[in-house]
Motif scaffolding. Structure first.
Motif, PDB file in Angstrom:
ATOM      1  N   ILE A   1     -11.170 -46.472  -2.591  1.00 59.13           N
ATOM      2  CA  ILE A   1      -9.802 -46.550  -2.053  1.00 59.13           C
ATOM      3  C   ILE A   1      -9.186 -45.154  -1.998  1.00 59.13           C
ATOM      4  O   ILE A   1      -8.578 -44.764  -0.992  1.00 59.13           O
ATOM      5  N   ILE A   2      -9.351 -44.375  -3.059  1.00 58.08           N
ATOM      6  CA  ILE A   2      -8.800 -43.021  -3.105  1.00 58.08           C
ATOM      7  C   ILE A   2      -9.442 -42.147  -2.036  1.00 58.08           C
ATOM      8  O   ILE A   2      -8.752 -41.442  -1.293  1.00 58.08           O
ATOM      9  N   PHE A   3     -10.764 -42.194  -1.938  1.00 64.00           N
ATOM     10  CA  PHE A   3     -11.472 -41.381  -0.952  1.00 64.00           C
ATOM     11  C   PHE A   3     -11.014 -41.728   0.458  1.00 64.00           C
ATOM     12  O   PHE A   3     -10.706 -40.845   1.259  1.00 64.00           O
ATOM     13  N   LYS A   4     -10.950 -43.010   0.761  1.00 61.20           N
ATOM     14  CA  LYS A   4     -10.532 -43.477   2.097  1.00 61.20           C
ATOM     15  C   LYS A   4      -9.101 -43.046   2.387  1.00 61.20           C
ATOM     16  O   LYS A   4      -8.771 -42.667   3.517  1.00 61.20           O
ATOM     17  N   THR A   5      -8.243 -43.076   1.378  1.00 59.88           N
ATOM     18  CA  THR A   5      -6.850 -42.667   1.543  1.00 59.88           C
ATOM     19  C   THR A   5      -6.770 -41.195   1.935  1.00 59.88           C
ATOM     20  O   THR A   5      -6.046 -40.824   2.869  1.00 59.88           O
ATOM     21  N   ILE A   6      -7.520 -40.342   1.240  1.00 60.67           N
ATOM     22  CA  ILE A   6      -7.527 -38.912   1.565  1.00 60.67           C
ATOM     23  C   ILE A   6      -8.122 -38.691   2.947  1.00 60.67           C
ATOM     24  O   ILE A   6      -7.573 -37.951   3.770  1.00 60.67           O
ATOM     25  N   GLU A   7      -9.231 -39.355   3.201  1.00 59.38           N
ATOM     26  CA  GLU A   7      -9.923 -39.213   4.486  1.00 59.38           C
ATOM     27  C   GLU A   7      -9.022 -39.639   5.650  1.00 59.38           C
ATOM     28  O   GLU A   7      -8.928 -38.931   6.658  1.00 59.38           O
ATOM     29  N   ASP A   8      -8.356 -40.759   5.513  1.00 56.63           N
ATOM     30  CA  ASP A   8      -7.486 -41.278   6.579  1.00 56.63           C
ATOM     31  C   ASP A   8      -6.269 -40.392   6.823  1.00 56.63           C
ATOM     32  O   ASP A   8      -5.686 -40.412   7.904  1.00 56.63           O
ATOM     33  N   SER A   9      -5.877 -39.620   5.820  1.00 55.93           N
ATOM     34  CA  SER A   9      -4.696 -38.765   5.944  1.00 55.93           C
ATOM     35  C   SER A   9      -4.967 -37.531   6.793  1.00 55.93           C
ATOM     36  O   SER A   9      -4.045 -36.843   7.196  1.00 55.93           O
ATOM     37  N   GLY A  10      -6.219 -37.224   7.012  1.00 61.19           N
ATOM     38  CA  GLY A  10      -6.554 -36.000   7.709  1.00 61.19           C
ATOM     39  C   GLY A  10      -6.961 -34.901   6.752  1.00 61.19           C
ATOM     40  O   GLY A  10      -7.257 -33.788   7.152  1.00 61.19           O
ATOM     41  N   GLY A  11      -6.925 -35.211   5.441  1.00 62.86           N
ATOM     42  CA  GLY A  11      -7.542 -34.284   4.533  1.00 62.86           C
ATOM     43  C   GLY A  11      -6.847 -33.789   3.307  1.00 62.86           C
ATOM     44  O   GLY A  11      -7.498 -33.574   2.316  1.00 62.86           O
ATOM     45  N   HIS A  12      -5.547 -33.569   3.265  1.00 63.21           N
ATOM     46  CA  HIS A  12      -4.945 -32.905   2.126  1.00 63.21           C
ATOM     47  C   HIS A  12      -3.759 -33.692   1.599  1.00 63.21           C
ATOM     48  O   HIS A  12      -2.730 -33.789   2.263  1.00 63.21           O
ATOM     49  N   LEU A  13      -3.902 -34.246   0.410  1.00 64.12           N
ATOM     50  CA  LEU A  13      -2.819 -35.003  -0.219  1.00 64.12           C
ATOM     51  C   LEU A  13      -2.685 -34.593  -1.676  1.00 64.12           C
ATOM     52  O   LEU A  13      -3.666 -34.210  -2.316  1.00 64.12           O
ATOM     53  N   THR A  14      -1.488 -34.720  -2.213  1.00 67.73           N
ATOM     54  CA  THR A  14      -1.275 -34.529  -3.646  1.00 67.73           C
ATOM     55  C   THR A  14      -1.611 -35.838  -4.351  1.00 67.73           C
ATOM     56  O   THR A  14      -1.718 -36.891  -3.701  1.00 67.73           O
ATOM     57  N   ALA A  15      -1.732 -35.800  -5.668  1.00 69.57           N
ATOM     58  CA  ALA A  15      -2.014 -37.026  -6.427  1.00 69.57           C
ATOM     59  C   ALA A  15      -0.901 -38.055  -6.226  1.00 69.57           C
ATOM     60  O   ALA A  15      -1.182 -39.241  -6.077  1.00 69.57           O
ATOM     61  N   ASP A  16       0.351 -37.598  -6.209  1.00 70.87           N
ATOM     62  CA  ASP A  16       1.466 -38.527  -5.999  1.00 70.87           C
ATOM     63  C   ASP A  16       1.416 -39.162  -4.622  1.00 70.87           C
ATOM     64  O   ASP A  16       1.704 -40.360  -4.470  1.00 70.87           O
ATOM     65  N   GLU A  17       1.061 -38.381  -3.602  1.00 69.60           N
ATOM     66  CA  GLU A  17       0.949 -38.940  -2.247  1.00 69.60           C
ATOM     67  C   GLU A  17      -0.189 -39.962  -2.185  1.00 69.60           C
ATOM     68  O   GLU A  17      -0.052 -41.010  -1.547  1.00 69.60           O
ATOM     69  N   ILE A  18      -1.294 -39.656  -2.856  1.00 73.63           N
ATOM     70  CA  ILE A  18      -2.418 -40.606  -2.899  1.00 73.63           C
ATOM     71  C   ILE A  18      -1.971 -41.902  -3.558  1.00 73.63           C
ATOM     72  O   ILE A  18      -2.233 -42.988  -3.060  1.00 73.63           O
TER      73      ILE A  18
END
Length: 126
Positions: free
Chosen positions: A7-24
């Motif tokens: 779930i975490i990996f897919k979330t970062i991947e779907d975002s286009g690449g760069h997220l903070t822990a809070d955004e994740i």
């Protein structure tokens, strides 16, 4: 990879690449996951350690996470916090040539003001 890590990996991947822990965490929570913020941080640590994702350390700012583990550079808008990949071909070889040392690794994140923030600032000034 565990279900939470997927779930975490897919979330970062779907975002286009760069997220903070809070955004994740916020994205995972929105996907009806019952994942806690502690679970997000614990799994991010494990995923970075296993080189499944990369952690981008930001001095004076929150760290970001990236699915792209291939060595590359970043640019960071100091106003809005947008992080973007930057690929500088031959940088490692150039640095080694100029310093006379063989690098094991390097991290480069350049700060700038993105075009959107510049435009917004210019409109406010007029």
């Amino acid at each position: 990879m565990t279900k939470n890590q997927e779930i975490i990996f897919k979330t970062i991947e779907d975002s286009g690449g760069h997220l903070t822990a809070d955004e994740i965490y916020m994205h995972c929570r929105d996907k009806e996951s019952r994942m806690s913020i502690a679970t997000v941080y614990r799994n991010l640590g494990i995923m970075v350690e296993k080189k499944m994702i990369a952690k981008i350390y930001m001095s004076g700012h929150t760290d970001y996470y990236d699915c792209n583990t291939v060595k590359h550079e970043h640019i960071f808008c100091g106003r809005c916090g947008k992080m973007t990949d930057a690929h500088i071909e031959g940088l490692k070889a150039y640095l080694e040539d100029k310093t006379g040392i063989q690098l094991e690794a390097y991290d480069l994140c350049m700060r700038y003001i993105c075009q959107e923030c510049r435009t917004k600032y210019n409109k406010q000034q007029n």
